[in-house]
Scaffold this motif. Structure first.
Motif: not given
Length: 518
Positions: A492-509
């Protein structure tokens, strides 16, 4: 004729010389002002620059590596440093509670949102609370505060429950179809938008199941703002509004504004039909408030004046912008952290199970929110580790003094690093470790009140923080009640934009605790 031409030539030369002299004087004043500012900023540490012209421009990026660079900056400089964006833009980065406190607590009369970072939002959000300053901001803050009173928030908890129920029903269907791994940002952002549309406009969007033109426009505006911030040439309005992106921004803005304006006009017309205009101010307290627009329409200042339709539209658009993405980011990262730490997840689940034991329904009620102490600690630790808003910026109409006798000269941009403060090892030992016990009351004694500021602090703190915390508690509690969450086996790579996201989404099972019903 020859003499006339000669005089005309001399006159033109004098005009050119005068223009050049004026330009030279202005450049000279700018250089003197810049030189004086640079001298005054020597009291702050200055990390190595790229070169004398670019300064630190381009060193800090909105990527995982950029956040890691912030970590190194905080470890090295402890509390603050000066940062230069090209030859003329200077800002002070601050990442220690003692340094951010005097800035966040400064009077609203001397605190301003700078246009460099916030100006791109103005065509969308207008003069709402996020972007306005001075007396305009103070008046609107007073008028909007009742919208977030606990008596109003109690009504919204039912909406949070219903929106979460819809999301969970969809998840159960997807799991039955074999889709047991989902992007939390995508799913939860739709859910928070569904809740906000209901809380703001009493509007049933059904957006969790069907596409919405209004919601698509909000997503597009958020994306375009980030893209514009990253392209220096697009900072120039004259150029931006002539690009394809600028035209798309205008179209999306127009769509959002039409949607809001139509609702405001219809609701005001309905209120005017219910009662005579002169009776509105007297009966406003007696009327049962149903949503955010109600509060805005019925609000009156000390002179008996209310908000105009344009002002209400700006505040409603601001609430929709600030309220859905930030909360969705917070909830997504909370579930991610609990997925990584099943022991904390199990303890939260046991707390929710015990709270709802013996009840006929699974609804989380208002009074339940104060009876989830461990879950609340887990939520706060996630907001520390992954703050939805990583930084806020301010300008001040006067010099600002911070510890050590350092002075930030008037006019400089102050970047209050929420992420940096939350990851400062001098305040939070082992800051990268997820440890909810940091927020145990015993462990919190003696800690600065500004060590944890996910919603900012002071006069310009987030007016909707209680709204957001209530929604996060409801969604997290019901999700843990019904599902076990585990991480997908990928980085999981963090992506700080307007809010803190994750590159290519934050996937959970997802694993339903009770098999879905037929």
């Amino acid at each position: 004729a020859g003499v006339a031409l000669l005089y005309r030539s001399y006159f033109l030369q004098l005009c050119v010389l005068a223009v050049l002299l004026v330009l030279l004087l202005r450049v000279g004043r700018l250089l003197l002002k810049y030189s004086s500012n640079i001298r005054r900023l020597r009291c702050f540490a200055q990390p190595p620059k790229r070169n004398w012209l670019l300064g630190h421009l381009g060193i800090m990026r909105n990527t995982e590596e950029g956040l890691q660079s912030v970590d190194e900056l905080v470890k090295t400089y402890k509390h603050s440093c000066a940062w230069f964006l090209g030859p003329f833009y200077t800002l002070i980065r601050l990442f220690h509670p003692d340094y951010i406190k005097p800035l966040l607590l400064a009077s609203a009369s001397v605190t301003y949102k700078d246009e460099l970072f916030y100006g791109f939002l103005r065509p969308w959000l207008g003069q709402g609370l996020l972007l306005s300053n001075g007396e305009h901001w103070s008046r609107h803050r007073r008028l909007l505060t009742p919208a977030f009173h606990f008596d109003i928030l109690k009504n919204y908890v039912t909406i949070f429950n219903k929106s979460t129920d819809i999301m969970h029903e969809k998840w159960c269907r997807l799991v039955e179809e074999g889709q047991n791994c989902l992007d939390m940002f995508e799913q939860i952002s739709l859910m928070t938008l569904h809740s906000l549309l209901k809380c703001t406009f009493s509007y049933d969007s059904n957006c969790q199941e069907h596409p919405s033109e209004y919601i698509a426009a909000i997503y597009e505006l958020s994306t375009l703002v980030v893209q514009r911030e990253h392209r220096m040439l697009y900072h120039w309005d004259w150029l931006y509004w002539r690009t394809d992106e600028g035209r798309r921004f205008r179209r999306a803005c127009a769509m959002v504004h039409r949607f809001t304006a139509n609702i405001v006009q219809k609701r005001r017309a309905a209120l005017n039909q219910q009662q005579e205009p002169e009776q509105q101010s007297r009966s406003s307290k007696a009327k049962k408030v149903t949503d955010f627009i109600d509060v805005l329409l019925l609000s009156r200042d000390e002179d008996g004046n209310g908000l105009t339709d344009e002002e209400i539209k700006a505040e409603a658009d601001t609430f929709m912008f600030e309220g859905h993405d930030t909360t969705a980011s917070g909830i997504s990262w909370i579930l991610y952290n609990l997925a990584l730490h099943p022991d904390h997840q199990d303890r939260c689940r046991a707390e929710v199970d015990a709270l709802l034991q013996g009840r006929d329904s699974e609804e989380i009620e208002w009074n339940d929110l104060s009876n989830l102490p461990y879950t609340t600690m887990c939520i706060k630790e996630s907001l520390r580790l992954h703050p939805p808003v990583t930084a806020v910026t301010r300008r001040f109409a006067q010099d600002m003094t911070v510890p050590g006798g350092r002075v930030i000269p008037q006019g400089n941009i102050c970047l209050v690093s929420i992420y940096g403060t939350h990851h400062n090892p001098d305040i939070w030992p082992n800051p990268e470790v997820y440890d909810p016990m940091r927020f145990d009351p015993e462990n919190s004694k003696g800690r600065s009140s500004h060590a944890f500021v996910p919603f900012s602090a002071g006069p310009r703190n987030c007016i909707g923080q209680n709204f957001a915390m209530a929604e996060m508690k409801v969604v997290v509690a019901l999700t843990l009640l019904r599902f076990r969450v585990t991480p997908r086996d990928s980085e999981v790579r963090r992506l700080p934009e307007l809010i803190l996201r994750a590159e290519r989404g934050l996937w959970l099972r997802l694993e339903p605790r009770i098999p879905p019903k037929d």
